[in-house]
Design an enzyme around this catalytic site. Sequence first.
Site, short mmCIF file in Angstrom:
data_model
loop_
_atom_site.label_atom_id
_atom_site.label_comp_id
_atom_site.label_asym_id
_atom_site.label_seq_id
_atom_site.Cartn_x
_atom_site.Cartn_y
_atom_site.Cartn_z
N LYS A 120 0.82 -1.21 0.00
CA LYS A 120 0.00 0.00 0.00
C LYS A 120 0.86 1.26 0.00
CE LYS A 120 -4.19 -1.81 2.19
NZ LYS A 120 -5.16 -1.64 3.32
N GLU A 121 2.08 1.13 0.52
CA GLU A 121 3.03 2.25 0.57
C GLU A 121 4.31 1.79 -0.14
OE1 GLU A 121 1.51 4.07 4.85
OE2 GLU A 121 3.21 2.68 4.81
N ASP A 150 6.85 -0.67 10.19
CA ASP A 150 6.00 -1.37 11.14
C ASP A 150 5.47 -2.68 10.60
OD1 ASP A 150 5.75 -0.59 13.75
OD2 ASP A 150 3.64 -0.05 13.59
N LYS A 287 0.60 3.94 15.05
CA LYS A 287 1.69 4.84 14.66
C LYS A 287 2.33 5.51 15.88
CE LYS A 287 2.75 8.75 11.63
NZ LYS A 287 2.20 9.76 10.68
N ASP A 311 5.45 11.51 7.09
CA ASP A 311 4.80 10.34 6.52
C ASP A 311 5.66 9.81 5.39
OD1 ASP A 311 2.66 10.40 8.22
OD2 ASP A 311 1.32 11.44 6.84
N ASP A 453 -1.56 12.20 16.21
CA ASP A 453 -1.00 13.53 15.95
C ASP A 453 -1.84 14.62 16.63
OD1 ASP A 453 -3.16 13.03 14.29
OD2 ASP A 453 -2.14 13.58 12.44
#
Length: 738
Positions: A120-121, A150, A287, A311, A453
């Site tokens: 996905k990333e 992660d 996160k 990010d 955040d």
Amino acid sequence: MEDIRARAAATALPLNSQHISRRATTFNRLFAAIYSGAILALFYHHMASLLKPTSLGSFFVSVSLFISDIILAFMWVNAQSYRMNPLHRREYPGNLKESLNKESDFPALDVFICTADPYKEPPINVVNTALSVMAYDYPTCKISVYVSDDGGSALTLFAFMEAARFAAEWLPFCRKNGVVERNPDAFFTSNNDWSSETDKMKEIYEKMKMKVENVVKKGKVGDELMNGEEELMALNQWTTSFTPKRHPSLIKVLLESAKSKDVSGESLPNLIYVSRQKSESSPHHFKAGALNTLLRVSATMTNAPIIVTLDCDNYSNDPQTPLRVLCYFLDPKLATTCGYVQFPQRFNGVSKNDIYAGELKRLFIINSIGMDGLLGANYVGTGCFFVRRIFFGGPSSFQSPELSQLAPNHVVEKPIKSPQILELAHRVAGCDYETNTQWGYKLGFKYGSLVEDYFSGFRFQSEGWKSVFCNPKRAAFYGDVPISLPDVLNQVKRWAVGLLEVGFSKYSPITFGVRSMGLLMGLSYAHYAFWPLWSIPVTVYGFLPQLALINGAAIFPNVWDPWFAVYVFLFVGAYGQDLLDFVVAGGTFRKWWNDQRMWSLRALSCLLFGTMEFVLQSVGFSNFGFNVTSKVMDPEQSKRYEEELFEFGVFSPMFVPIATVAIVNLAGGVIGIWRLCGGGGSEEMLPQMIVVGFVVANCWPVYEAMGLRKDAGKMPPKITFLSVFLALFLFWFGALFC
């Protein structure tokens, strides 16, 4: 940093300046006073209607509208805090030259980049982000980049092994040629000034990119791709029992500044791959847990006084960014309480008119400017520079960590590859390390919400820290914007759950926040914490006036009634002020129209489902998990996005209320016109017709997807069927009450 601040104070040249627009502030305060009077008048009208119900149905309608308007008024009052003292800043990095004479004068930077899923990333995107900050206009020996993986993927580690080799070519190329776009992919895509050296560098980059993408496509790293025994040993740690949710801690130093040199002989930044230990029996806090692991690991290895969080897709677009930050951190007037400098999120590849309102201009720019005039902008998860001290209690209430090596003033004296350093780093990256400690509560990034955040920034400022919103003309960072509606809605649904977790906790901004930060700052955070409650009034106004219209019942004052003027003023005033803010911030009318349309669509879908998810979670019926937003660009989806066609191509329950509202309003519009033209209606129905017309105009992409499109992004037939069935039920239900 204290010595550097002293030299900065001694120079006569300013490092930054600030400006408040008194004219805009005066207008906003005057308008707020007038608008508040109109809200009170509307509440008076509601109370009069509630005290004189003509039937059970009219009482139900009056109560629904009253509750909706209370929520709308509450959210409007919260939003006014952003307009009371908007602050604009400017920094002068050129004036730092007298304070920063040599390499040793620059404070060190620890850069944290988080990724979790190589599919996905894409790892090549994460690599580009890392390379863009490794190439800052800053002493490379002062930069350490920590990549948190992660998902614990060998594919990501392999990508960074390749990146470490490419960096030795890329950094001197940027210095020699004055490259501004230091993300290689962005540079080679946009650069038109070609030379033989540029061609050679592009060829090297394309080879690396192809190698990384081929490995991701295969899903494994072949032995033939490994360079040397050290890489082989590192990648052989992945065994059949190794999964994203269960694996040991992995820490690999890919570049060591003291020893690693580029092709010109200059030092390279430190580059460290970190994958914390995972166990299904231990909480990992998503996160926030990954960031706290990086805080501890970096403390044992480099312990820089300044920390940057990014990010994985949020690359640097300006190599001067760290110097802009130092214009605030080295300012003696801000030094004791300035905990972080936040840059706005900006995005690449946004469609011409931003159909999904992905820029979130109000969240990332307009509201941040307003908060900066109070105690400072909120933390938005990326593009933020922190002083390490902020993670250890308030400015005047230091919280000691359990190990002295983790304290912000600890000096690391051993090389980062020394056995003692690596042993301690693995220890603090263990999944059970935080047990019986204050990490996530009094130390580090804060646990207790999926939006770590927002919650962390809120807690830091409630402890007494202030922040700065830095919004230079050249964007400091660029990220990827979601290009499909499901990705947009799933991301915001996660936000909705996390925000409500804060709003209804002991740290609620409306109580705890107001007490610790003052009224206006508390209301600023409350506006976000209760953001999902928009779903209630939007749902009511999306169905109730339409169902009443279909059944011939008037629920608003006649157009000639003075009370109708109050409704018109409240509607036009709110939307007009929002449009004005949007245009002043650099938006266009078309982008604003899409922004307000997405506001209503989000309220009917992800905010509504997020609210229900939170309620179910609160009573123990649901356990929400963290979903990574996909950064993969599907060619067909990209094409539809560029053509500004909404993406409904997959089945999602969140599409059902959107489609149902579209059907009910279309039916209401047709029946309303028939009543007016056929003499069966009157001007009493005109206010409801106006509401219906506005909703129908907003729902045009939905009608298009349900009946006019043949491409893969059209509305799934199941959604249309469910929506028609639900609409018929609502028609029957409305007939009972009207």
